[in-house]
Design a protein around this motif. Structure first.
Motif, mmCIF file in Angstrom:
data_model
loop_
_atom_site.group_PDB
_atom_site.id
_atom_site.type_symbol
_atom_site.label_atom_id
_atom_site.label_comp_id
_atom_site.label_asym_id
_atom_site.label_seq_id
_atom_site.Cartn_x
_atom_site.Cartn_y
_atom_site.Cartn_z
ATOM 1 N N LYS A 66 137.794 -29.625 63.801
ATOM 2 C CA LYS A 66 139.043 -29.273 63.129
ATOM 3 C C LYS A 66 139.637 -30.458 62.367
ATOM 4 O O LYS A 66 140.169 -30.296 61.273
ATOM 5 C CB LYS A 66 140.042 -28.760 64.145
ATOM 6 N N ARG A 67 139.535 -31.658 62.946
ATOM 7 C CA ARG A 67 140.178 -32.808 62.301
ATOM 8 C C ARG A 67 139.553 -33.135 60.955
ATOM 9 O O ARG A 67 140.218 -33.666 60.073
ATOM 10 C CB ARG A 67 140.149 -34.013 63.243
ATOM 11 N N ASP A 68 138.257 -32.846 60.776
ATOM 12 C CA ASP A 68 137.596 -33.197 59.515
ATOM 13 C C ASP A 68 137.532 -32.033 58.541
ATOM 14 O O ASP A 68 137.352 -32.233 57.353
ATOM 15 C CB ASP A 68 136.157 -33.648 59.783
ATOM 16 N N LYS A 69 137.602 -30.831 59.067
ATOM 17 C CA LYS A 69 137.450 -29.683 58.170
ATOM 18 C C LYS A 69 138.819 -29.094 57.903
ATOM 19 O O LYS A 69 139.741 -29.240 58.684
ATOM 20 C CB LYS A 69 136.505 -28.654 58.785
ATOM 21 N N ASN A 70 138.905 -28.403 56.798
ATOM 22 C CA ASN A 70 140.231 -28.021 56.338
ATOM 23 C C ASN A 70 140.631 -26.601 56.757
ATOM 24 O O ASN A 70 141.456 -25.978 56.121
ATOM 25 C CB ASN A 70 140.296 -28.159 54.823
ATOM 26 N N LYS A 71 140.021 -26.093 57.793
ATOM 27 C CA LYS A 71 140.370 -24.729 58.187
ATOM 28 C C LYS A 71 140.860 -24.669 59.625
ATOM 29 O O LYS A 71 140.451 -25.471 60.463
ATOM 30 C CB LYS A 71 139.176 -23.798 57.988
ATOM 31 N N GLU A 72 141.716 -23.703 59.861
ATOM 32 C CA GLU A 72 142.327 -23.574 61.181
ATOM 33 C C GLU A 72 141.360 -23.072 62.227
ATOM 34 O O GLU A 72 141.408 -23.456 63.382
ATOM 35 C CB GLU A 72 143.473 -22.548 61.102
ATOM 36 N N ASP A 103 129.405 -22.198 53.567
ATOM 37 C CA ASP A 103 129.918 -23.497 54.008
ATOM 38 C C ASP A 103 128.867 -24.323 54.729
ATOM 39 O O ASP A 103 129.068 -25.512 54.963
ATOM 40 C CB ASP A 103 131.119 -23.298 54.947
#
Length: 800
Positions: free
Chosen positions: A701-707, A716
């Motif tokens: 989550k911290r690196d990717k831009n989705k919830e 993707d």
RNA sequence: GCACCCGUAGCUCAGUUGGUUAGAGCGCAUCGUUGACAUCGAUGAGGUCAUCCGUUCGAGUCGGAUCGGGUGCACCA
């Protein structure tokens, strides 16, 4: 990351996360192909059954797969909460009987009770991780559903499809309502075949066999087969009915079967469906001896007021005394019972509303044929049903808690007065027509019957779509992409929905149909309270987790009934834990090496290229399987990738690189680890949805831009091309590794025990893999050679 | 009676359009715990794919018959 994955608290936490952040909210504005699902609204008649958690999980997996395949998924949720099943539930919960109550009181109680129990009821569906948009919620008794259901009726009336007549209908004496053909089921019952003596005019005696002597008072004719030589000379004679002494005619009709009983049958109005056919064909008189509650009427003389069963016993003993019954033999035969209460049904004359559709059988068959069936063979269930239809659809029920008919009858001329479409929903008992009857009268009688619940639940596509306000979106939603359901209600819900859609929209309601099987007990029997073999989903979730149930449900072929065994659920739990632990290992490495992903100039080793190729292959198999709704194959594709290739081999192979000092090699390994695990988690996310989401949360989550993991699509994953040579070479590499492990196992060595030398017979170019083999086997050297295995801790592997 | 499904390892099942040596999990046996996992890992033993006939170079897979298990529909005087 927790060392022990606590699935109970994590699953709950994740479900709340989905809910709170509206992860599965339908967005009509997305520029994506729509995938619309006609979710079955579960009948509110008790608690969730293990069969529900099975079939609803299967459809949820498909919904989540569709998201992964870049579809805009429309996935509503409804509850079917009116009609007999719901009435019966309320009676049980509140310990009341409808017959003791005022209609309005009972309806109020139903509504109040539903408010109390619905949140918990719906929670059961959330507990298994259903990814519906729970804001797209409907109840089949809410105002909107009433409105659409009543409008459907009015439309059908105006088309000339809805009609009301007084006619024999299938009747349940316990529920005191008409029911439809689809609500009947079979039961084998013991009964007696009684031989009764009828006196013919010519003085001879005629013996008739019957299982229902209590209907003698309703006897209106005697039928014999025209081919039957025994009886040809008595055709058209009159016969005297025993006990009641009225005279009936002997009539020849080919529907009389010569082999059955004595070959002469008495026709009563009505004992069974054949009686009804004879009654119509020969315009026989109507004598009703059984009333709507199953008691004998005054036509039955001294037996009046008895139940049919009591009357049967009484009349049998009277017949014996009078010497008119010359024999009886015990038989077992099938009787029709009402599926809701198991009472033997009667055929009773009454005024009912019907939908005329027997003339449309051909259209129904061809519509069913146009659907894509998964599995294909389930189509024949529908065909079988349509071909066997004998009655128009009786849609009126003499019950209370249901959608009312939107109409009144003029007290003066008797004409039907429909409600205005703009005024719907109406309750004719409370509301009044706004304009007088055509005859000028203003006095009306309300229709007090309610609609069959299937008359409303057959509109689920229209009801669900009506919850979306966007007009453009609505057009994209119908026909729906998918109807998921279990096979037991093909002749009910599936068929009725098809009928309504053809009548109203003139097209099929969906493109695909997926049919789930039933869950049986470990011995292959249906689960029932009386057998004491019911499995509660709640208990299973407690011990194994919802993901374990999901994994299990994904392993069963569509349409196939499956025996429930706890071992199967255990496998799901095992997979969840394995994935969690593998992810934990990866995260540990990322943290210890302060790893951040990047894809620039990676120094990929053969094993990296291999696992990347394996992911691509697995994604391909996975997609292909899902497109055919082949859930077990899709699951097998991820399982193989994850267990065999990733966990058992790749992880072991790269450990030394990850622990070592070569930064370039380490970075390439970590980077591969990072993207492959992500791919695996994506593929698992429709199946074991909770743990996948949690791993995403922990690592990505911290690196990717989705919830949420469920917002990613196959694109993707940035999949490249398969390196076929490496993939086929690795089949051999895996065999070599396996042989080395076997050697260690046979020599009672631990799997990590060092060995001095591995000698491999191979082509020269195979030496590219020696380094990884050395690393995974903890060998001091791996060499190319031809010699035999001679030294104790040296392994020779032959490659063919 | 009509229709449909199933019969593959001890058990529960998977085997796309026919194509090497038929797969998985559980169970079983043997071995192995200091760097994700004992709710574990490794290795191994288990199969005449219900039976028979046919089509084919080739059948678990296609066609026919038989036997066994189950389901839906109909009949049920």
């Amino acid at each position: 990351m927790d060392k022990q994955y606590d699935f109970i608290s994590r699953e709950l936490e994740i479900q709340k996360f989905w809910q709170k952040n509206g992860i599965f909210k339908f967005d009509p504005d997305l520029e994506k192909e729509v995938f619309s699902i006609d979710t079955p609204p579960p009948t509110v008649s008790g608690q969730m059954h293990i069969g529900h958690s099975f079939s609803y999980t299967q459809q949820d997996i498909v919904a989540r797969f569709a998201r992964l395949a870049n579809k805009n998924v429309f996935y509503p949720f409804g509850t079917d909460d009116n009609g007999l099943p719901t009435e019966r539930l309320i009676e049980k919960l509140k310990n009341v009987r409808t017959v003791d109550m005022k209609r309005s009181q009972f309806i109020e109680l139903c509504q109040k009770t539903l408010q109390e129990i619905l949140p918990d009821f719906i929670q059961d569906w959330k507990d298994i991780g259903m990814s519906c948009d729970f804001d797209l919620y409907y109840s089949t008794i809410d105002d909107n559903s009433r409105r659409l259901s009543q409008q459907s009726f009015i439309d059908l009336y105006k088309m000339g499809r809805a009609y009301r007549i007084e006619a024999p209908v299938v009747w349940c004496p316990t529920c005191r309502t008409a029911i439809s053909q689809m609500e009947m089921e079979d039961r084998v019952d013991e009964s007696k075949f009684c031989d009764l003596t009828f006196k013919l005019d010519n003085g001879e005696e005629l013996i008739i066999s019957t299982t229902r002597p209590e209907l003698l008072s309703s006897c209106v004719a005697i039928f014999v087969n025209p081919q039957d030589e025994r009886y040809q000379k008595i055709v058209n004679q009159m016969a005297q009915v025993p006990i009641f002494n009225h005279k009936v005619k002997v009539i020849a009709d080919s529907r009389a079967e010569m082999e059955k009983g004595t070959g002469a049958a008495m026709c009563c109005t009505f004992g069974d469906a054949t009686d009804m056919q004879w009654y119509r064909a020969h315009k026989l008189p109507l004598i009703l001896s059984i009333d709507q509650s199953g008691h004998m009427t005054d036509k039955a003389g001294k037996y009046k007021g008895m139940t049919a069963k009591e009357a049967r016993e009484a009349i049998t003993s009277d017949l014996k005394v009078a010497g008119l019954m010359i024999g009886e033999k015990k038989i077992t035969h099938n009787v029709n019972v009402h599926e809701r209460c198991k009472t033997q049904v009667e055929i009773i004359n009454s005024k009912q509303w019907f939908i005329k559709y027997l003339d449309l059988k051909e259209q129904f068959l061809s519509a069913g044929n146009k659907l894509n069936w998964y599995p294909d063979f389930m189509k024949s269930r529908l065909e079988n049903w349509i071909k066997g239809l004998q009655w128009d659809w009786c849609i009126s029920r003499q019950r209370f808690f249901g959608v009312p008919f939107p109409l009144w009858y003029c007290k003066n001329c008797g004409k039907v007065k429909l409600a205005n479409v703009d005024d719907l929903p109406v309750d004719p008992i409370k509301d009044k027509p706004k304009t007088p009857c055509d005859c000028g009268s203003n006095e009306f009688e309300p229709e007090i019957d309610v609609l069959d619940t299937w008359a409303t639940s057959s509109l689920t596509p229209q009801i669900a779509i009506s919850l979306v306000s966007d007009k453009v979106a609505k057009d994209k939603l119908f026909p729906m992409s998918l109807r998921p359901q279990a096979h037991d209600i093909i002749s009910f819900w599936l068929f009725n929905t098809l009928v309504k859609s053809l009548l109203h929209e003139n097209k099929n309601p969906w493109r695909d149909v997926m049919i789930s099987g039933w869950v049986l007990d470990p011995k292959g029997r249906k689960m029932s309270k009386s057998l004491g073999n019911v499995i509660e989903p709640k208990n299973i979730i407690k011990s194994y987790g919802a993901d374990a149930i999901r994994y299990w449900a994904c392993g069963a072929a569509l349409g196939q009934d499956i025996s429930f065994t706890e071992e199967e659920i255990r496998v799901g739990k095992k997979t969840v834990l394995k994935l969690w632990n593998a992810a934990r290992f990866c995260k540990l490495q990322f943290e210890q090496n302060l790893f951040t992903p990047d894809n620039e100039k990676l120094n990929l080793e053969p094993e990296d290229e291999w696992i990347i190729s394996r992911l691509i292959i697995a994604v391909d198999e996975y997609k292909k399987s899902f497109k055919q709704y082949n859930l077990p194959m899709a699951r097998a594709a991820v399982d193989k990738l994850f267990w065999d290739d990733f966990a058992d081999n790749y992880l072991e192979i790269i450990k030394e690189r990850v622990y070592g000092q070569d930064e370039g090699s380490k970075h390439a390994a970590l980077n591969t680890l990072y993207s492959i695990l992500f791919g695996i988690v994506c593929l698992y996310s429709p199946i074991i949805a909770h743990v996948s989401e949690k791993i995403y949360d922990e690592i990505y989550k911290r690196d990717k831009n989705k919830e949420s993991i469920s917002q990613f699509i196959f694109g993707d994953l940035n999949l490249g091309k398969v390196n076929k040579n490496i993939v086929s070479d690795f089949e051999i590499v895996k065999k070599i590794i396996s042989k080395i492990r076997k050697y260690k196992s046979e020599h009672q060595l631990s799997i990590n025990a060092p060995i001095s030398k591995v000698t491999i017979q191979a082509e020269d170019d195979f030496e590219a893999y020696f380094s990884l083999i050395k690393s995974v086997s903890n060998a001091k050297s791996v060499t190319l050679g031809r010699g035999n295995l001679e030294i104790e801790d040296t392994v020779k592997v032959k490659i063919s």
